[in-house]
Structures are given as C-alpha cells and as structure tokens.
Design a protein around this motif. Structure first.
Motif, PDB file in Angstrom:
ATOM      1  N   ALA A   1      71.476 154.848  28.665  1.00 20.79           N
ATOM      2  CA  ALA A   1      71.743 155.545  29.922  1.00 20.79           C
ATOM      3  C   ALA A   1      71.276 154.715  31.113  1.00 20.79           C
ATOM      4  N   LYS A   2      70.126 154.066  30.946  1.00 24.28           N
ATOM      5  CA  LYS A   2      69.609 153.211  32.022  1.00 24.28           C
ATOM      6  C   LYS A   2      70.541 152.026  32.265  1.00 24.28           C
ATOM      7  N   LEU A   3      71.046 151.449  31.202  1.00 22.11           N
ATOM      8  CA  LEU A   3      71.992 150.339  31.319  1.00 22.11           C
ATOM      9  C   LEU A   3      73.243 150.784  32.070  1.00 22.11           C
ATOM     10  N   CYS A   4      73.776 151.949  31.705  1.00 26.97           N
ATOM     11  CA  CYS A   4      74.961 152.484  32.386  1.00 26.97           C
ATOM     12  C   CYS A   4      74.676 152.758  33.860  1.00 26.97           C
ATOM     13  N   ALA A   5      73.506 153.339  34.146  1.00 29.06           N
ATOM     14  CA  ALA A   5      73.153 153.656  35.534  1.00 29.06           C
ATOM     15  C   ALA A   5      73.089 152.392  36.386  1.00 29.06           C
ATOM     16  N   ASN A   6      72.493 151.344  35.850  1.00 27.66           N
ATOM     17  CA  ASN A   6      72.363 150.097  36.609  1.00 27.66           C
ATOM     18  C   ASN A   6      73.696 149.383  36.808  1.00 27.66           C
ATOM     19  N   ARG A   7      74.673 149.731  35.982  1.00 24.24           N
ATOM     20  CA  ARG A   7      76.011 149.142  36.139  1.00 24.24           C
ATOM     21  C   ARG A   7      76.939 150.045  36.940  1.00 24.24           C
ATOM     22  N   GLY A   8      76.410 151.139  37.463  1.00 27.52           N
ATOM     23  CA  GLY A   8      77.215 152.048  38.267  1.00 27.52           C
ATOM     24  C   GLY A   8      78.094 152.983  37.469  1.00 27.52           C
ATOM     25  N   ASN A   9      77.844 153.081  36.162  1.00 30.95           N
ATOM     26  CA  ASN A   9      78.634 153.948  35.287  1.00 30.95           C
ATOM     27  C   ASN A   9      77.946 155.306  35.196  1.00 30.95           C
ATOM     28  N   ARG A  10      78.226 156.193  36.139  1.00 29.80           N
ATOM     29  CA  ARG A  10      77.556 157.486  36.196  1.00 29.80           C
ATOM     30  C   ARG A  10      77.900 158.359  34.989  1.00 29.80           C
ATOM     31  N   PHE A  11      79.174 158.327  34.583  1.00 36.89           N
ATOM     32  CA  PHE A  11      79.590 159.122  33.431  1.00 36.89           C
ATOM     33  C   PHE A  11      78.850 158.677  32.173  1.00 36.89           C
ATOM     34  N   GLY A  12      78.762 157.366  31.963  1.00 37.90           N
ATOM     35  CA  GLY A  12      78.044 156.846  30.800  1.00 37.90           C
ATOM     36  C   GLY A  12      76.575 157.219  30.827  1.00 37.90           C
ATOM     37  N   LYS A  13      75.978 157.180  32.010  1.00 35.97           N
ATOM     38  CA  LYS A  13      74.576 157.582  32.145  1.00 35.97           C
ATOM     39  C   LYS A  13      74.387 159.017  31.708  1.00 35.97           C
ATOM     40  N   VAL A  14      75.193 159.921  32.253  1.00 34.70           N
ATOM     41  CA  VAL A  14      75.052 161.347  31.951  1.00 34.70           C
ATOM     42  C   VAL A  14      75.296 161.621  30.473  1.00 34.70           C
ATOM     43  N   MET A  15      76.341 161.025  29.916  1.00 30.92           N
ATOM     44  CA  MET A  15      76.664 161.274  28.510  1.00 30.92           C
ATOM     45  C   MET A  15      75.571 160.760  27.582  1.00 30.92           C
ATOM     46  N   ASN A  16      74.987 159.619  27.894  1.00 29.43           N
ATOM     47  CA  ASN A  16      73.912 159.088  27.056  1.00 29.43           C
ATOM     48  C   ASN A  16      72.635 159.931  27.180  1.00 29.43           C
ATOM     49  N   LEU A  17      72.340 160.414  28.379  1.00 27.27           N
ATOM     50  CA  LEU A  17      71.178 161.292  28.536  1.00 27.27           C
ATOM     51  C   LEU A  17      71.369 162.582  27.740  1.00 27.27           C
ATOM     52  N   ILE A  18      72.572 163.134  27.801  1.00 24.09           N
ATOM     53  CA  ILE A  18      72.865 164.345  27.026  1.00 24.09           C
ATOM     54  C   ILE A  18      72.766 164.056  25.532  1.00 24.09           C
ATOM     55  N   ALA A  19      73.326 162.920  25.106  1.00 18.99           N
ATOM     56  CA  ALA A  19      73.296 162.561  23.685  1.00 18.99           C
ATOM     57  C   ALA A  19      71.864 162.380  23.192  1.00 18.99           C
ATOM     58  N   GLY A  20      71.004 161.781  24.020  1.00 14.63           N
ATOM     59  CA  GLY A  20      69.615 161.601  23.639  1.00 14.63           C
ATOM     60  C   GLY A  20      68.903 162.922  23.428  1.00 14.63           C
ATOM     61  N   TYR A  21      69.128 163.844  24.346  1.00 14.85           N
ATOM     62  CA  TYR A  21      68.481 165.156  24.235  1.00 14.85           C
ATOM     63  C   TYR A  21      69.048 165.960  23.067  1.00 14.85           C
ATOM     64  N   VAL A  22      70.360 166.033  22.961  1.00 15.79           N
ATOM     65  CA  VAL A  22      70.994 166.843  21.920  1.00 15.79           C
ATOM     66  C   VAL A  22      70.661 166.316  20.526  1.00 15.79           C
ATOM     67  N   SER A  23      70.686 164.998  20.343  1.00 19.21           N
ATOM     68  CA  SER A  23      70.386 164.441  19.023  1.00 19.21           C
ATOM     69  C   SER A  23      68.956 164.766  18.599  1.00 19.21           C
ATOM     70  N   SER A  24      68.007 164.686  19.526  1.00 17.40           N
ATOM     71  CA  SER A  24      66.619 165.008  19.176  1.00 17.40           C
ATOM     72  C   SER A  24      66.456 166.488  18.887  1.00 17.40           C
ATOM     73  N   VAL A  25      67.176 167.347  19.619  1.00 12.25           N
ATOM     74  CA  VAL A  25      67.112 168.791  19.370  1.00 12.25           C
ATOM     75  C   VAL A  25      67.675 169.121  17.982  1.00 12.25           C
ATOM     76  N   LEU A  26      68.808 168.536  17.637  1.00 13.49           N
ATOM     77  CA  LEU A  26      69.417 168.808  16.332  1.00 13.49           C
ATOM     78  C   LEU A  26      68.515 168.367  15.192  1.00 13.49           C
ATOM     79  N   LEU A  27      67.957 167.171  15.286  1.00  9.10           N
ATOM     80  CA  LEU A  27      67.057 166.687  14.234  1.00  9.10           C
ATOM     81  C   LEU A  27      65.820 167.562  14.128  1.00  9.10           C
ATOM     82  N   HIS A  28      65.247 167.905  15.269  1.00 14.20           N
ATOM     83  CA  HIS A  28      64.048 168.754  15.291  1.00 14.20           C
ATOM     84  C   HIS A  28      64.375 170.134  14.725  1.00 14.20           C
TER      85      HIS A  28
END
Length: 214
Positions: free
Chosen positions: A144-171
């Motif tokens: 997400a940080k990589l996407c944000a620094n490249r100006g890819n807002r959609f990629g940033k948001v999707m990766n942040l969501i994926a990080g949270y959702v994946s940890s919630v599902l595993l937990h």
C-alpha cells in the motif's frame, strides 16, 4: 521480533521506532478490552451463548475485527508517515512489532487471570499466531505504501483493505476453532496452524529477499 528484525536485510529500523510500535501494540490491547466487552454485550443480547453461531460471531465479528482493527489503527497512526518507512519489508516489521506488543500484554493478562498453566500453550500458539496475522497485514501494508508513493490511490486503498481483511480472517478461523473445542475443530485447528506457520515463514523469506524501496 528478533527473527523479523534479522530478516530486515537492507536497512534496519531505529530501535526507538520499534519500541514505540511495541507500545502501540500495548495501547491497542487496552482499547480492545473495552471494545470487546461492548461487542460481547451486544452479541449476547442478539444470540444465545450456547449457539454455535454465537461462537463464530464472537470469534470473527468481535475478537478478530476489534483486535486486528486496533492493531491496524495504531500501526497506521505511528508508521504511515514516518520517514523510516522507505522499504516494502518495513511494513512487515512494523506490523509484527505492534502485534507482538499486543500479544505480550494479552499473555501477561491471561497469566494473571488464569495462572501459569496457560503460559506455555499461549507461548507456542498465541504469540506465533499473532505474528502470522501481522505478517499478512504487513505484507499488504508495505505494498500500500508503494502504491501511495506512486500516486496509485486505488492500489493503496485495496492493499490496506486486503491487509486488514486477511488478518481478520486468519484470526477468526484461529479463534473459532480454539473456542469450539471439539474433536473436529481441534484437528482443523492443528492443521490450520501448521499450514499458516509454513506459509508465513516462506512469505517472510520471500519478501526479505525481494525487498525494494517504496
């Protein structure tokens, strides 16, 4: 923590930052106590505590959502704009240090509440479990940080969501199997934990070797 720190091969993170992230994990645990109490109260009014649906809802919608949410919030607040966050693997380092600060506080609380008999099983299951959830969160957090620094807002948001959702599902899977406690859930729990640890170790090695600036 030492293992993840050693796997950060290119540029080590400042000790003060890592200490502060660990303390953020403790803060996340304190806030989670209050939110989980509220969540359990609401859930108890909606479902019978004897129902298997109650156990699943408690594991996924209360414990996993709250605990991973608080870890994610404090991780983001402390590290997202930090100038040291300049490599992709840093996301994993930061997430793990927050998560294990959380786990350390949680385990101390369990030992004081239930005695030393819970210390060993939590040491070999709960702490590596929290680390595993954090690796998935941190994996996507770095992207997400990589996407944000490249100006890819959609990629940033999707990766942040994926990080949270994946940890919630595993937990959620981890906790629901542990809470149900019958023979089938125990078998699933053991297989799940073994597979998760195997995948996480491979992910950490791959991300460490393939680390790059963001």
């Amino acid at each position: 923590m030492r293992y993840i720190y050693r796997m950060d091969r290119i540029e080590k993170e400042p000790p003060f930052l890592l200490l502060s992230l660990t303390l953020m994990g403790v803060a996340a645990a304190l806030v989670s106590i209050v939110l989980e109490y509220l969540g359990e109260s609401i859930l108890s009014s909606a479902l019978s505590e004897d129902s298997p649906y109650y156990t699943l809802a408690l594991a996924f919608l209360v414990v996993a959502v709250v605990e991973e949410g608080m870890k994610f919030l404090f991780l983001y607040l402390r590290s997202w704009r930090n100038p040291n966050f300049n490599y992709r693997f840093d996301g994993i380092v930061y997430a793990v240090f927050v998560s294990l600060g959380f786990a350390a506080f949680e385990n101390i609380r369990y030992v004081f509440g239930y005695g030393l008999t819970v210390a060993f099983p939590r040491a070999i299951l709960a702490i590596p479990g929290h680390m595993a959830f954090a690796v998935f969160m941190g994996l996507f957090y770095g992207r997400a940080k990589l996407c944000a620094n490249r100006g890819n807002r959609f990629g940033k948001v999707m990766n942040l969501i994926a990080g949270y959702v994946s940890s919630v599902l595993l937990h959620g899977i981890y906790d629901s199997c542990a809470m149900i406690g019958n023979t089938l859930s125990t078998v699933i729990f053991v297989a799940f934990v073994a597979a998760m640890y195997f995948i996480v170790i491979r992910l950490v090695r791959r991300e460490s070797l393939g680390d790059r600036p963001v």
